[in-house]
Motif scaffolding. Structure first.
Motif, mmCIF file in Angstrom:
data_model
loop_
_atom_site.group_PDB
_atom_site.id
_atom_site.type_symbol
_atom_site.label_atom_id
_atom_site.label_comp_id
_atom_site.label_asym_id
_atom_site.label_seq_id
_atom_site.Cartn_x
_atom_site.Cartn_y
_atom_site.Cartn_z
ATOM 1 N N GLY A 98 0.816 -1.206 0.000
ATOM 2 C CA GLY A 98 0.000 0.000 0.000
ATOM 3 C C GLY A 98 0.854 1.262 0.000
ATOM 4 O O GLY A 98 0.544 2.250 -0.678
ATOM 5 N N LEU A 99 1.944 1.220 0.753
ATOM 6 C CA LEU A 99 2.863 2.362 0.805
ATOM 7 C C LEU A 99 3.661 2.515 -0.480
ATOM 8 O O LEU A 99 3.757 3.604 -1.046
ATOM 9 C CB LEU A 99 3.818 2.198 1.992
ATOM 10 N N THR A 100 4.243 1.404 -0.970
ATOM 11 C CA THR A 100 5.189 1.497 -2.087
ATOM 12 C C THR A 100 4.518 1.457 -3.458
ATOM 13 O O THR A 100 5.096 1.920 -4.442
ATOM 14 C CB THR A 100 6.220 0.362 -2.006
ATOM 15 N N PHE A 101 3.299 0.890 -3.523
ATOM 16 C CA PHE A 101 2.616 0.774 -4.806
ATOM 17 C C PHE A 101 1.569 1.872 -5.000
ATOM 18 O O PHE A 101 1.098 2.064 -6.118
ATOM 19 C CB PHE A 101 1.951 -0.599 -4.908
ATOM 20 N N CYS A 102 1.221 2.560 -3.915
ATOM 21 C CA CYS A 102 0.168 3.578 -4.002
ATOM 22 C C CYS A 102 0.597 4.914 -3.387
ATOM 23 O O CYS A 102 0.736 5.909 -4.095
ATOM 24 C CB CYS A 102 -1.110 3.085 -3.322
ATOM 25 N N VAL A 103 0.794 4.941 -2.073
ATOM 26 C CA VAL A 103 0.996 6.204 -1.371
ATOM 27 C C VAL A 103 2.203 6.970 -1.917
ATOM 28 O O VAL A 103 2.081 8.138 -2.331
ATOM 29 C CB VAL A 103 1.155 5.961 0.151
ATOM 30 N N ILE A 104 3.358 6.345 -1.919
ATOM 31 C CA ILE A 104 4.591 7.039 -2.326
ATOM 32 C C ILE A 104 4.554 7.457 -3.798
ATOM 33 O O ILE A 104 4.753 8.640 -4.115
ATOM 34 C CB ILE A 104 5.827 6.181 -2.010
ATOM 35 N N PRO A 105 4.286 6.524 -4.740
ATOM 36 C CA PRO A 105 4.300 6.960 -6.151
ATOM 37 C C PRO A 105 3.192 7.941 -6.492
ATOM 38 O O PRO A 105 3.397 8.849 -7.305
ATOM 39 C CB PRO A 105 4.143 5.643 -6.925
ATOM 40 N N PHE A 106 2.017 7.810 -5.878
ATOM 41 C CA PHE A 106 0.926 8.743 -6.185
ATOM 42 C C PHE A 106 1.274 10.157 -5.729
ATOM 43 O O PHE A 106 0.987 11.134 -6.428
ATOM 44 C CB PHE A 106 -0.370 8.286 -5.529
ATOM 45 N N LEU A 107 1.873 10.268 -4.552
ATOM 46 C CA LEU A 107 2.290 11.587 -4.071
ATOM 47 C C LEU A 107 3.369 12.179 -4.982
ATOM 48 O O LEU A 107 3.325 13.374 -5.315
ATOM 49 C CB LEU A 107 2.809 11.482 -2.636
ATOM 50 N N LEU A 108 4.328 11.354 -5.385
ATOM 51 C CA LEU A 108 5.416 11.839 -6.239
ATOM 52 C C LEU A 108 4.892 12.258 -7.614
ATOM 53 O O LEU A 108 5.264 13.318 -8.137
ATOM 54 C CB LEU A 108 6.489 10.768 -6.380
ATOM 55 N N PHE A 109 4.043 11.441 -8.214
ATOM 56 C CA PHE A 109 3.493 11.784 -9.525
ATOM 57 C C PHE A 109 2.664 13.062 -9.456
ATOM 58 O O PHE A 109 2.774 13.937 -10.327
ATOM 59 C CB PHE A 109 2.633 10.637 -10.062
ATOM 60 N N SER A 110 1.820 13.173 -8.433
ATOM 61 C CA SER A 110 0.960 14.353 -8.318
ATOM 62 C C SER A 110 1.790 15.617 -8.146
ATOM 63 O O SER A 110 1.508 16.658 -8.767
ATOM 64 C CB SER A 110 -0.003 14.186 -7.137
ATOM 65 N N TRP A 111 2.826 15.551 -7.301
ATOM 66 C CA TRP A 111 3.673 16.732 -7.110
ATOM 67 C C TRP A 111 4.420 17.073 -8.396
ATOM 68 O O TRP A 111 4.497 18.249 -8.799
ATOM 69 C CB TRP A 111 4.680 16.484 -5.985
ATOM 70 N N ALA A 112 4.964 16.035 -9.065
ATOM 71 C CA ALA A 112 5.784 16.268 -10.254
ATOM 72 C C ALA A 112 4.984 16.890 -11.387
ATOM 73 O O ALA A 112 5.515 17.698 -12.159
ATOM 74 C CB ALA A 112 6.401 14.954 -10.715
ATOM 75 N N GLN A 113 3.707 16.562 -11.498
ATOM 76 C CA GLN A 113 2.927 17.064 -12.621
ATOM 77 C C GLN A 113 2.568 18.551 -12.495
ATOM 78 O O GLN A 113 1.951 19.117 -13.394
ATOM 79 C CB GLN A 113 1.677 16.220 -12.836
ATOM 80 N N GLN A 114 2.993 19.163 -11.417
ATOM 81 C CA GLN A 114 2.914 20.620 -11.351
ATOM 82 C C GLN A 114 3.980 21.260 -12.227
ATOM 83 O O GLN A 114 3.859 22.439 -12.601
ATOM 84 C CB GLN A 114 3.121 21.101 -9.912
ATOM 85 N N HIS A 115 5.032 20.496 -12.554
ATOM 86 C CA HIS A 115 6.209 21.059 -13.219
ATOM 87 C C HIS A 115 6.516 20.441 -14.579
ATOM 88 O O HIS A 115 7.360 20.961 -15.302
ATOM 89 C CB HIS A 115 7.430 20.887 -12.301
ATOM 90 N N VAL A 116 5.879 19.320 -14.931
ATOM 91 C CA VAL A 116 6.084 18.705 -16.237
ATOM 92 C C VAL A 116 4.727 18.440 -16.873
ATOM 93 O O VAL A 116 3.699 18.392 -16.194
ATOM 94 C CB VAL A 116 6.877 17.381 -16.138
ATOM 95 N N THR A 117 4.713 18.260 -18.184
ATOM 96 C CA THR A 117 3.465 17.987 -18.879
ATOM 97 C C THR A 117 2.991 16.570 -18.574
ATOM 98 O O THR A 117 3.771 15.711 -18.156
ATOM 99 C CB THR A 117 3.635 18.138 -20.397
ATOM 100 N N SER A 118 1.703 16.332 -18.813
ATOM 101 C CA SER A 118 1.163 14.990 -18.601
ATOM 102 C C SER A 118 1.795 13.996 -19.562
ATOM 103 O O SER A 118 2.000 12.827 -19.224
ATOM 104 C CB SER A 118 -0.359 15.010 -18.772
ATOM 105 N N GLY A 119 2.141 14.457 -20.783
ATOM 106 C CA GLY A 119 2.777 13.574 -21.750
ATOM 107 C C GLY A 119 4.144 13.111 -21.291
ATOM 108 O O GLY A 119 4.485 11.924 -21.405
#
Length: 336
Positions: A98-119
Motif C-alpha cells: 500500500g505504501l510502495t505501490f500507491c501512497v509514495i508513487p501517487f504523491l510523487l506523480f501528483s507533485w511532479a505534474q505541477q512542473h512537467v506535462t502529462s505527456g
C-alpha cells in the motif's frame, strides 16, 4: 447398449474437447480486453491528474484517488462476497505494498505534474519494467539476468537520459527535480512488483480481494495523514470532480484489478508491457486536450526505453539456442 454408451461417451468427450479451446479463447480475449483497458485508463490518468491539480493540491489528488479506489473495490468485494486473508503476515505485506505501490508513487506523480506535462510524465512512467528488472535482480534476487538483459537495463537508462536532454543544460529547477521524482515513483512501482513476487505470490485471495487489500491499507495510511496533507482550501468545478472520480474509481480501482488479472494469466513480464500503451495515450491526450507540445527527444528517448525493456525482458533473441524446446515451454503463459 454398450455400443450406444460408448458412442454417447465419445460424443461427450468430443464436445468437451471442442468447447475447451473456445473457453480458453474467450478467457484469453477477456484478459486481453482488461489489459488494453488498464493501459488506456492509466494513460488517461496523467490527464486526470493534470486537470485535478488546477483546483486541489498534489497531496489532495493522491488522497482522493486512493480513498475512492479503496471504496470502489471495497464495494465490489462486499457484493461478490470475496474472501480476505486472515493472516497478519499477509496484511503486513499488503501494508508495505500500500505504501510502495500507491501512497509514495501517487504523491510523487501528483507533485511532479505541477512542473512537467502529462505527456512527459506518461513517457517516464514507461521506465517501470526497467525498474522492476533492477529490483528483482539486485534487491530481491528473484531473477538472474543474462548479459543481454543487463545490457537492456543500460539501454533503458540511456533512453531516460535522452528524454531528460542533458545537452540542453541541467539546472536543478522544478522540471528536473520533477523528472527525478517521477523516476522515484517508477522505482517504487518496480520495488512493489518485485516485492509481490518475492513475498506474496500466493495469498489464496482472488485478484480483486488482493488488490483491495493493499489499496485499502494505502487508504488507512492516507486517512491517518489527513490532518497533515489535505486540510487545505480547494476549488472544485465539474472538470475537476469528474477527473477525480475517473482517477479514483477507474485508475485506482478497476484498472488495478484488470492489471492483476493480466499478471495472473500471463505472468508479470508479459503483463508489464502495458507500459507500451500508457505513454501513447498520455501523450495524445495531452496534445489534443491540454494543448501540450512534445520535443523530438522525448518520443525518441521513449523508443530507446522500449528497446531496453525488450532486452531486459529477454524478448530479443540474438542467434539460436540449443534448448529451443525449453524456451518454447517457457514462453507459454503460466496460469496462477
Amino acid at each position: 447398449m454398450s455400443t450406444a454408451r460408448t458412442r454417447t461417451t465419445a460424443t461427450a468427450v468430443a464436445s468437451n474437447a471442442e468447447a475447451a479451446p473456445a473457453e480458453r479463447a474467450s478467457g484469453s480475449a477477456w484478459v486481453t480486453t482488461q489489459f488494453v483497458l488498464a493501459g488506456v485508463v492509466w494513460g488517461a490518468s496523467f490527464l486526470f491528474m493534470k486537470v485535478a491539480l488546477e483546483g486541489i493540491s498534489p497531496a489532495q489528488v493522491a488522497w482522493t484517488r486512493i480513498i475512492l479506489g479503496a471504496l470502489t473495490l471495497g464495494a465490489l468485494v462486499l457484493l461478490r462476497r470475496e474472501k480476505m486473508s486472515r493472516s497478519l503476515v499477509v496484511w503486513a505485506h499488503l501494508t508495505v505494498l500500500g505504501l510502495t505501490f500507491c501512497v509514495i508513487p501517487f504523491l510523487l506523480f501528483s507533485w511532479a505534474q505541477q512542473h512537467v506535462t502529462s505527456g512527459v510524465a506518461s513517457i517516464f512512467n514507461a521506465t517501470t519494467p526497467i525498474m522492476t528488472a533492477i529490483m528483482a535482480w539486485l534487491v530481491f534476487r528473484v531473477e538472474k539476468l543474462r548479459l543481454l538483459q543487463i545490457l537492456g537495463i543500460g539501454v533503458g537508462v540511456l533512453g531516460v537520459v535522452v528524454i531528460m536532454a542533458p545537452w540542453q543544460g541541467l539546472a536543478f529547477d522544478g522540471s528536473l527535480v520533477a523528472e527525478l521524482a517521477i523516476l522515484g515513483a517508477t522505482a517504487s512501482y518496480g520495488f512493489s512488483l518485485a516485492y509481490m513476487r518475492r513475498f506474496v505470490s500466493n495469498t489464496g485471495m482472488s485478484a480483486l480481494a488482493f488488490t483491495f487489500g493493499y489499496i485499502a491499507m494505502a487508504g488507512v495510511v492516507m486517512a491517518l495523514l489527513t490532518p497533515f496533507l489535505v486540510l487545505t482550501p480547494v476549488r472544485l468545478d465539474a472538470g475537476i470532480v469528474v477527473s477525480l472520480l475517473l482517477l479514483g474509481c477507474l485508475g485506482t480501482g478497476f484498472a488495478y484489478v484488470w492489471s492483476q488479472n493480466s499478471v495472473r494469466a500471463w505472468g508479470p513480464t508479459r503483463a508489464s508491457t502495458v507500459t507500451y500503451i500508457t505513454p501513447v495515450v498520455g501523450v495524445v491526450l495531452g496534445i489534443l486536450i491540454l494543448g501540450e507540445t512534445v520535443s523530438w527527444n522525448e518520443p525518441v528517448g521513449a523508443l530507446v526505453v522500449f528497446l531496453g525493456i525488450l532486452l531486459a525482458q529477454d524478448r530479443v533473441r540474438i542467434g539460436r539456442r540449443n534448448d529451443e524446446g525449453t524456451d518454447a515451454a517457457a514462453s507459454v503463459p503460466r496460469q496462477r
